[in-house]
Design a protein around this motif. Structure first.
Motif, short mmCIF file in Angstrom:
data_model
loop_
_atom_site.label_atom_id
_atom_site.label_comp_id
_atom_site.label_asym_id
_atom_site.label_seq_id
_atom_site.Cartn_x
_atom_site.Cartn_y
_atom_site.Cartn_z
N UNK A 329 -22.11 40.19 20.29
CA UNK A 329 -22.78 39.03 19.71
C UNK A 329 -22.58 37.80 20.60
N UNK A 330 -21.36 37.64 21.10
CA UNK A 330 -21.07 36.53 22.02
C UNK A 330 -21.87 36.69 23.31
N UNK A 331 -21.88 37.92 23.84
CA UNK A 331 -22.63 38.21 25.07
C UNK A 331 -24.12 37.90 24.86
N UNK A 332 -24.66 38.34 23.72
CA UNK A 332 -26.07 38.15 23.44
C UNK A 332 -26.48 36.70 23.33
N UNK A 333 -25.53 35.84 22.97
CA UNK A 333 -25.83 34.41 22.86
C UNK A 333 -25.98 33.75 24.23
N UNK A 334 -25.48 34.41 25.28
CA UNK A 334 -25.50 33.81 26.61
C UNK A 334 -26.32 34.59 27.64
N UNK A 335 -26.57 35.87 27.36
CA UNK A 335 -27.17 36.74 28.37
C UNK A 335 -28.42 37.39 27.82
N UNK A 336 -29.44 37.51 28.65
CA UNK A 336 -30.68 38.18 28.28
C UNK A 336 -30.42 39.64 27.90
N UNK A 337 -31.26 40.20 27.04
CA UNK A 337 -31.03 41.55 26.52
C UNK A 337 -31.00 42.61 27.61
N UNK A 338 -31.94 42.54 28.55
CA UNK A 338 -32.05 43.59 29.57
C UNK A 338 -30.77 43.74 30.41
N UNK A 339 -30.27 42.66 31.04
CA UNK A 339 -29.02 42.82 31.78
C UNK A 339 -27.84 43.15 30.88
N UNK A 340 -27.84 42.62 29.66
CA UNK A 340 -26.73 42.91 28.75
C UNK A 340 -26.65 44.41 28.44
N UNK A 341 -27.79 45.03 28.19
CA UNK A 341 -27.82 46.47 27.92
C UNK A 341 -27.38 47.26 29.15
N UNK A 342 -27.89 46.88 30.32
CA UNK A 342 -27.57 47.62 31.54
C UNK A 342 -26.11 47.47 31.95
N UNK A 343 -25.53 46.31 31.69
CA UNK A 343 -24.14 46.06 32.11
C UNK A 343 -23.13 46.61 31.11
N UNK A 344 -23.40 46.42 29.81
CA UNK A 344 -22.38 46.74 28.80
C UNK A 344 -22.50 48.14 28.21
N UNK A 345 -23.64 48.79 28.39
CA UNK A 345 -23.74 50.18 27.92
C UNK A 345 -22.73 51.09 28.61
N UNK A 346 -22.60 51.05 29.96
CA UNK A 346 -21.59 51.91 30.60
C UNK A 346 -20.16 51.56 30.21
N UNK A 347 -19.94 50.33 29.76
CA UNK A 347 -18.58 49.91 29.38
C UNK A 347 -18.22 50.39 27.98
N UNK A 348 -19.14 50.17 27.02
CA UNK A 348 -18.80 50.43 25.62
C UNK A 348 -19.24 51.80 25.09
N UNK A 349 -20.24 52.42 25.73
CA UNK A 349 -20.71 53.72 25.24
C UNK A 349 -19.61 54.79 25.27
N UNK A 350 -18.83 54.90 26.36
CA UNK A 350 -17.75 55.90 26.35
C UNK A 350 -16.75 55.68 25.22
N UNK A 351 -16.44 54.42 24.92
CA UNK A 351 -15.51 54.11 23.82
C UNK A 351 -16.11 54.56 22.50
#
Length: 431
Positions: A329-351
């Motif tokens: 939610x914090x990330x989404x307030x500052x970063x566009x959806x496309x880069x947010x999905x591309x950057x944070x999916x590899x980080x949080x999906x394995x968890x």
């Protein structure tokens, strides 16, 4: 690793603060951070290779097609007919115009696949109409901004295509099906807030239309609504891929807007094509730069380190998933959806997968989460569009947005902790 991560984060926000575009900020921050662990020539070469490789995907061809079809439909009279259909069906209910606003955004978002397109097309008609009928312009703008984000979940959705690529191969068709129930849930939650708000404020009721007119408006919207059946039905039935569906959407929207409704002139098409190319170029540059940043994060083992840190923080899945949502939610307030999905999916999906969540459920969760950011300050694009149309200031719509945020957050929690909402429909259809 720690130094690279610090340089990457500090560099990104530094470039943003000096008004460098988001895609350039990501690319420059990545290159600067890369130079601290890789020599100049290999770093520049790697950066170029990763950016080019990030765009080397057949699935990404769907994005320019859906962008173009959305622009054609935005000017082709489709929004007007969807609004008139929604007005005929639910306009006489308490808060009728607000409810019509939400339903119209859902329908147009489902057809165009774009929150910005839905916000512009529906807002330009509904916001003046709501003001004329005595609705608070700030409330009207808040409703439009929140409702426009439902197009991110209800297919066809460009951001779901981006997630499919970032996750390493989740079926686009399955993601499209998974987005329906949560997208409709968000719309219904927003409508409930609008209904209660209208009852409290005592907004005037619209006159109930005769059944004959209701039927006429419904039939007038059928050609527009058929696009959803054509695109999604073809994908689900295995007749064509998501990319081919995008091309079909362009052809159908052209036939509808130019041939049947005649609200787009042939001489206007070059300008529409130019706008489509500009939008596509922005999205593709974001994808390319974000792919390079994702590679650097992986090269430095940052996703693995963060994943391990999260899992060590608590052994309670509920707590960890709540933390992930709050971070996003914090990330989404500052970063566009496309880069947010591309950057944070590899980080949080394995968890998330270690906690028993499927890639399908996580995809809907992250898109819904970032959709809240899409209508949140300071970066939310739809906020600035609605404020411009409603002729109000950003700070004035925050208060009426709060109950709408709460409604969206409740749906987010349901999607996060109950897999059925995102997995039932794909499973029923055999995905």
């Amino acid at each position: 690793m720690e130094l690279t991560a610090i340089i990457l984060i500090v560099g990104f926000f530094f470039f943003l603060l000096i008004n460098v575009p988001v895609s350039m900020s990501i690319g420059l921050a990545t290159l600067v951070a890369m130079l601290f662990s890789i020599e100049f020539e290999p770093a520049v070469t790697t950066m170029a290779q990763r950016m080019a490789g990030g765009l080397d995907s057949f699935a990404l061809l769907a994005i320019p097609f859906f962008v173009l079809s959305g622009l054609i439909m935005g000017q082709g009279g489709i929004a007007k007919r969807l609004i008139e259909c929604a007005m005929a069906l639910i306009g006489a209910l308490p808060g009728g115009l607000a409810l019509v606003n939400v339903v119209s955004c859902m329908l147009f978002g489902a057809i165009s696949g774009s929150a910005v397109a839905a916000c512009s097309a529906i807002g330009s008609f509904m916001l003046p109409e709501m003001k004329k009928k005595g609705y608070d312009p700030n409330f009207s703008a808040a409703v439009t901004a929140a409702a426009a984000t439902t197009g991110m979940l209800i297919p066809p959705s460009n951001i779901l295509i981006v997630y499919a690529i970032a996750s390493g191969g989740v079926s686009i068709a399955a993601l499209f099906m998974a987005g329906y129930v949560p997208g409709i849930m968000v719309g219904l939650a927003l409508m409930l807030v609008c209904y209660i708000w209208a009852k409290i404020k005592g907004y005037p009721l619209s006159d109930r239309l005769p059944l004959k007119i209701v039927v006429e408006k419904l039939f007038a919207a059928v050609p527009s609504l058929f696009l959803i059946v054509l695109v999604i039905g073809g994908i689900v039935g295995g007749v064509f891929t998501a990319t081919e569906a995008g091309a079909i959407a362009v052809v159908y929207s052209l036939l509808l807007s130019v041939g049947i409704y005649k609200e787009v002139k042939v001489k206007e098409l070059p300008n529409i094509l130019l706008k489509s190319a500009e939008t596509t170029a922005i999205v593709m540059l974001l994808i390319a730069a974000s792919t390079a940043m994702s590679w650097l994060l992986s090269f430095e083992n940052i996703p693995q380190t963060l994943s391990q840190a999260l899992l060590e923080l608590s052994d309670n899945p509920i707590v960890i998933l709540l933390l992930i949502n709050l971070l996003l939610i914090v990330v989404g307030a500052f970063l566009d959806m496309t880069p947010a999905v591309l950057i944070f999916t590899p980080i949080f999906l394995p968890v998330a997968m270690q906690l028993g969540m499927s890639p399908l459920q996580f995809g809907i969760m992250i898109v819904l989460n970032l959709s809240i950011g899409l209508c949140s300050p300071p970066v939310g694009a739809v906020l600035f569009i609605t404020c411009a149309i409603a002729k109000t200031k950003l700070e004035n719509i925050i208060k009426p947005l709060l109950p709408l945020y709460a409604a969206m957050f409740v749906v987010l929690m349901l999607v996060t902790y109950v897999a059925w909402f995102s997995e039932a429909l794909p499973a029923a259809l055999g995905f």
